[in-house]
Design an enzyme around this catalytic site. Structure first.
Site, PDB file in Angstrom:
ATOM      1  CE1 TYR A 170     -55.169 -17.831 103.921  1.00  0.00           C
ATOM      2  CE2 TYR A 170     -55.807 -19.940 104.871  1.00  0.00           C
ATOM      3  CZ  TYR A 170     -54.919 -19.176 104.157  1.00  0.00           C
ATOM      4  OH  TYR A 170     -53.765 -19.745 103.678  1.00  0.00           O
TER       5      TYR A 170
ATOM      6  CE  LYS B  18     -52.628 -16.486 105.892  1.00  0.00           C
ATOM      7  NZ  LYS B  18     -52.302 -17.925 106.126  1.00  0.00           N
TER       8      LYS B  18
END
Length: 294
Positions: A136, A164
């Site tokens: 992330y 992400k």
């Protein structure tokens, strides 16, 4: 390993009026999201207010959401920390109760160099080798960017299955796609960039807007994937005002306000976050009305 679909909802954490986590509403909301376009629930990420949740609260949320959507959807546990030891412990604990993956944020505040970031994610992956991991990258919140070169190195680790990518940098996402194997999954970290990122090889989105328009987002991605680009573009443009309205102030303040307007008892945000002012609430409500979401 780790096919999480196209719509991953970064789920909010409901609170009671006394400030405690409302696990009952969390379960109901999770089931509702899965019935409305969500493939995978990301629990205790940024939108879930993870910075102000205790480890015990996070663990209990994993338990409740897993039970609520058992057999219908996957659950990714937000287990990231700026301490490698803490992240490993939280990830191992979540893995034992059967979560389907973990979301590991770039360590925040301490701003490790790229070599430190590699070692951090590698150590977590090796500690839970059977649990798929999503990286992330959100430098606007962490103060440090995970470079494409480091992502490429990490993508070689079997259970690091995707990222992400919330840097907002399309060139960076292009570079990651260019240099990683096709099976390495790239997810947009911003709803408004989902369609542009699909064009350069992303798989889907870790979404805030899917709390409200999950089915429409799924239709947008499906349309793109079967070559109906104009349909996908029309959906994107229709939803674009909502994407922007949900970030009129710090996420998840607007999406929680939107859910409350729809009748969900999700409570307030935890301090130091604060409720949206009247002007923001009015703008948000106008967008929701225009999209027939109220």
């Amino acid at each position: 390993m780790g096919d999480f679909g196209t719509i991953l909802t970064a789920m909010i954490t409901p609170f009671k009026t006394d400030g405690n986590v409302n696990y009952e509403v969390a379960g109901k909301l999770a089931a509702h999201l899965v019935d409305n376009g969500t493939d995978t629930l990301v629990v205790c990420g940024t939108t879930g207010e993870s910075p102000t949740l205790s480890w015990d609260e996070e663990y209990q949320l994993f338990v409740e959401v897993l039970q609520a959507v058992a057999g219908k959807a996957q659950v990714i546990a937000g287990c990231g920390s700026n301490s490698t030891t803490e992240a490993i412990a939280a990830t191992q604990k979540a893995a034992r109760i059967g979560v389907h993956g973990s979301l590991q944020v770039v360590p925040y505040y301490n701003k490790p160099p790229q070599a430190g970031l590699y070692q951090h994610f590698q150590a977590i992956a090796q500690a839970c080798p059977d649990l798929p991991m999503l990286l992330y990258n959100v430098p606007g919140r962490t103060g440090q960017n995970l470079s494409p070169e480091t992502v490429v190195q990490l993508a070689q680790i079997d259970n690091i299955v995707g990222i992400k990518e919330a840097s907002g940098n399309l060139d960076q996402a292009s570079e990651i796609r260019r240099l990683t194997p096709q099976e390495f999954q790239i997810y947009a970290g911003d709803d408004s960039l989902t369609l542009p990122l699909l064009a350069i090889g992303a798989k889907g989105v870790v979404s805030v807007a899917s709390h409200l328009v999950g089915n429409q987002l799924k239709q947008m991605i499906s349309s793109f994937n079967i070559g109906k680009i104009q349909v996908a573009t029309e959906i994107h443009l229709q939803l674009f005002p909502l994407f922007k309205a949900l970030f009129l102030t710090t996420n998840p303040i607007p999406v929680k306000q939107a859910l409350k307007l729809q009748g969900w008892e999700v409570g307030s945000v935890r301090s130091p976050l604060w409720e949206a002012d009247t002007e923001i609430c009015q703008k948000l409500e106008a967008v929701l009305h225009k999209l027939s979401l109220l």
